[in-house]
Design a protein around this motif. Structure first.
Motif, PDB file in Angstrom:
ATOM      1  N   SER A  28       0.758  -1.761   0.289  1.00  0.00           N
ATOM      2  CA  SER A  28       0.218  -0.265  -0.194  1.00  0.00           C
ATOM      3  C   SER A  28       0.558   1.015   0.242  1.00  0.00           C
ATOM      4  CB  SER A  28      -1.016  -0.056   1.340  1.00  0.00           C
ATOM      5  OG  SER A  28       0.069   0.405   2.573  1.00  0.00           O
ATOM      6  N   ARG A  73      -3.908  -5.767  -3.620  1.00  0.00           N
ATOM      7  CA  ARG A  73      -4.907  -4.685  -3.009  1.00  0.00           C
ATOM      8  C   ARG A  73      -5.224  -3.474  -3.190  1.00  0.00           C
ATOM      9  NH1 ARG A  73      -5.532   0.223  -0.659  1.00  0.00           N
ATOM     10  NH2 ARG A  73      -3.461   0.588  -0.326  1.00  0.00           N
ATOM     11  N   VAL A  74      -4.560  -2.241  -3.980  1.00  0.00           N
ATOM     12  CA  VAL A  74      -5.044  -1.113  -4.513  1.00  0.00           C
ATOM     13  C   VAL A  74      -6.174  -1.440  -5.807  1.00  0.00           C
ATOM     14  CG1 VAL A  74      -4.008   0.452  -5.749  1.00  0.00           C
ATOM     15  CG2 VAL A  74      -2.517  -0.453  -3.520  1.00  0.00           C
ATOM     16  N   SER A  77      -9.009  -2.486  -4.473  1.00  0.00           N
ATOM     17  CA  SER A  77      -9.845  -0.971  -4.341  1.00  0.00           C
ATOM     18  C   SER A  77     -10.381   0.124  -4.644  1.00  0.00           C
ATOM     19  CB  SER A  77      -9.165  -0.380  -3.178  1.00  0.00           C
ATOM     20  OG  SER A  77      -8.922   1.375  -2.498  1.00  0.00           O
ATOM     21  N   LEU A  78      -9.949  -0.069  -5.942  1.00  0.00           N
ATOM     22  CA  LEU A  78     -10.128   0.580  -7.169  1.00  0.00           C
ATOM     23  C   LEU A  78     -11.366   0.231  -7.839  1.00  0.00           C
ATOM     24  CD1 LEU A  78      -6.780   1.513  -8.402  1.00  0.00           C
ATOM     25  CD2 LEU A  78      -8.295   3.459  -7.326  1.00  0.00           C
ATOM     26  N   GLY A  81     -14.261   0.604  -5.653  1.00  0.00           N
ATOM     27  CA  GLY A  81     -14.550   2.561  -5.413  1.00  0.00           C
ATOM     28  C   GLY A  81     -15.002   2.820  -7.271  1.00  0.00           C
ATOM     29  N   SER A 109     -13.282   6.496  -8.149  1.00  0.00           N
ATOM     30  CA  SER A 109     -12.704   4.912  -7.498  1.00  0.00           C
ATOM     31  C   SER A 109     -10.918   5.765  -7.209  1.00  0.00           C
ATOM     32  CB  SER A 109     -11.801   4.391  -8.274  1.00  0.00           C
ATOM     33  OG  SER A 109     -11.136   4.796  -9.455  1.00  0.00           O
ATOM     34  N   GLU A 113      -9.751   5.143  -3.073  1.00  0.00           N
ATOM     35  CA  GLU A 113      -8.812   4.498  -2.541  1.00  0.00           C
ATOM     36  C   GLU A 113      -7.861   5.273  -1.490  1.00  0.00           C
ATOM     37  OE1 GLU A 113      -4.860   2.614  -1.669  1.00  0.00           O
ATOM     38  OE2 GLU A 113      -6.763   1.980  -2.034  1.00  0.00           O
ATOM     39  N   ILE A 117     -10.263   3.878   1.967  1.00  0.00           N
ATOM     40  CA  ILE A 117      -9.454   2.025   2.149  1.00  0.00           C
ATOM     41  C   ILE A 117      -7.984   2.179   2.234  1.00  0.00           C
ATOM     42  CG2 ILE A 117      -8.912   0.016   0.795  1.00  0.00           C
ATOM     43  CD1 ILE A 117     -11.897   0.127   0.891  1.00  0.00           C
ATOM     44  N   LEU A 118      -7.135   3.307   2.053  1.00  0.00           N
ATOM     45  CA  LEU A 118      -5.506   3.602   2.288  1.00  0.00           C
ATOM     46  C   LEU A 118      -5.530   3.686   3.629  1.00  0.00           C
ATOM     47  CD1 LEU A 118      -2.535   3.002   1.759  1.00  0.00           C
ATOM     48  CD2 LEU A 118      -2.757   5.823   0.915  1.00  0.00           C
ATOM     49  N   TRP A 121      -6.853   0.111   5.771  1.00  0.00           N
ATOM     50  CA  TRP A 121      -5.766  -1.122   5.248  1.00  0.00           C
ATOM     51  C   TRP A 121      -4.460  -0.430   6.850  1.00  0.00           C
ATOM     52  CZ3 TRP A 121      -7.983  -5.383   2.782  1.00  0.00           C
ATOM     53  CH2 TRP A 121      -6.840  -5.904   3.550  1.00  0.00           C
TER      54      TRP A 121
END
Length: 207
Positions: A28, A73-74, A77-78, A81, A109, A113, A117-118, A121
């Motif tokens: 991340s 993970r990214v 997440s995108l 989003g 998105s 993220e 999310i970031l 996470w």
């Protein structure tokens, strides 16, 4: 199932699986620093053979950014989003054309993220990577007598350890037993030694 609903389901399922199984490998953004010179011996001993291109950016910066973007993970997440943003935009009575909905969903998105999310996470990974402390590290901490100590200098004490209240069988130090020191319920004592296998400890009245 349209593309937005599919993206939402896939992204949500993937992120949930990674969180449960602990499959994040620290890709991340912000998890690791790759700044030039971070591994040099000191600020005044930079590598003499290092030549930065015009603008001061290290050649590996772009590669690190692409590596981050390619993180599962990214990407998940995108994807999530993108799906949520698309569902929101198509659900509103705005009647936006698809040529506008797609880029707006993509922008949503990125915001999803970076803003949601970031931070979550990173906090989750810090919590998972926190090393567990052994009960032995509570030596020299304070505890409270739960019971009056008997004539043999034994009783129960409780102490707070890693956010939990632990009760231990306690024995007063022999030197204080010989001096006739009495420990009453509610007294504060100091933990001098701990036997983790027996969940027992030696205490003193010195605080």
């Amino acid at each position: 199932m349209n593309v937005y609903l599919f993206s939402t389901v896939l992204g949500l399922a993937g992120l949930f699986s990674m969180a449960v199984l602990g499959l994040s490998h620290g890709h991340s953004p912000g998890a690791h620093s790759h700044a030039p010179g971070a591994h040099s011996g000191s600020a005044g001993h930079a590598h003499s053979g290092l030549h930065l291109p015009r603008g001061g950016r290290h050649p590996g910066t772009r590669g690190a950014w692409l590596s981050t973007l390619a993180s599962p993970r990214v990407l998940l997440s995108l994807l999530l989003g993108f799906g949520l943003s698309g569902l929101l935009l198509t659900g509103l009575p705005l009647h936006l054309p698809e040529v506008l909905t797609l880029p707006l969903s993509a922008a949503g998105s990125v915001a999803f993220e970076g803003l949601l999310i970031l931070p979550y996470w990173n906090a989750l990974m810090r919590f998972q990577s926190r090393p567990a402390r052994s009960l032995g590290s509570a030596v020299m901490s304070r505890a409270e007598a739960v019971t009056d100590f008997d004539r043999a200098g034994s009783g129960l004490v409780r102490l707070e350890f890693d956010g939990e209240i632990r009760q231990l069988l306690a024995t007063l130090e022999r030197s204080e037993q010989a001096q006739g020191v009495q420990v009453r319920r509610g007294d504060t004592v100091r933990v001098e030694a701990i036997d983790e296998q027996l969940s027992a400890c030696t205490v003193s009245s010195v605080v």
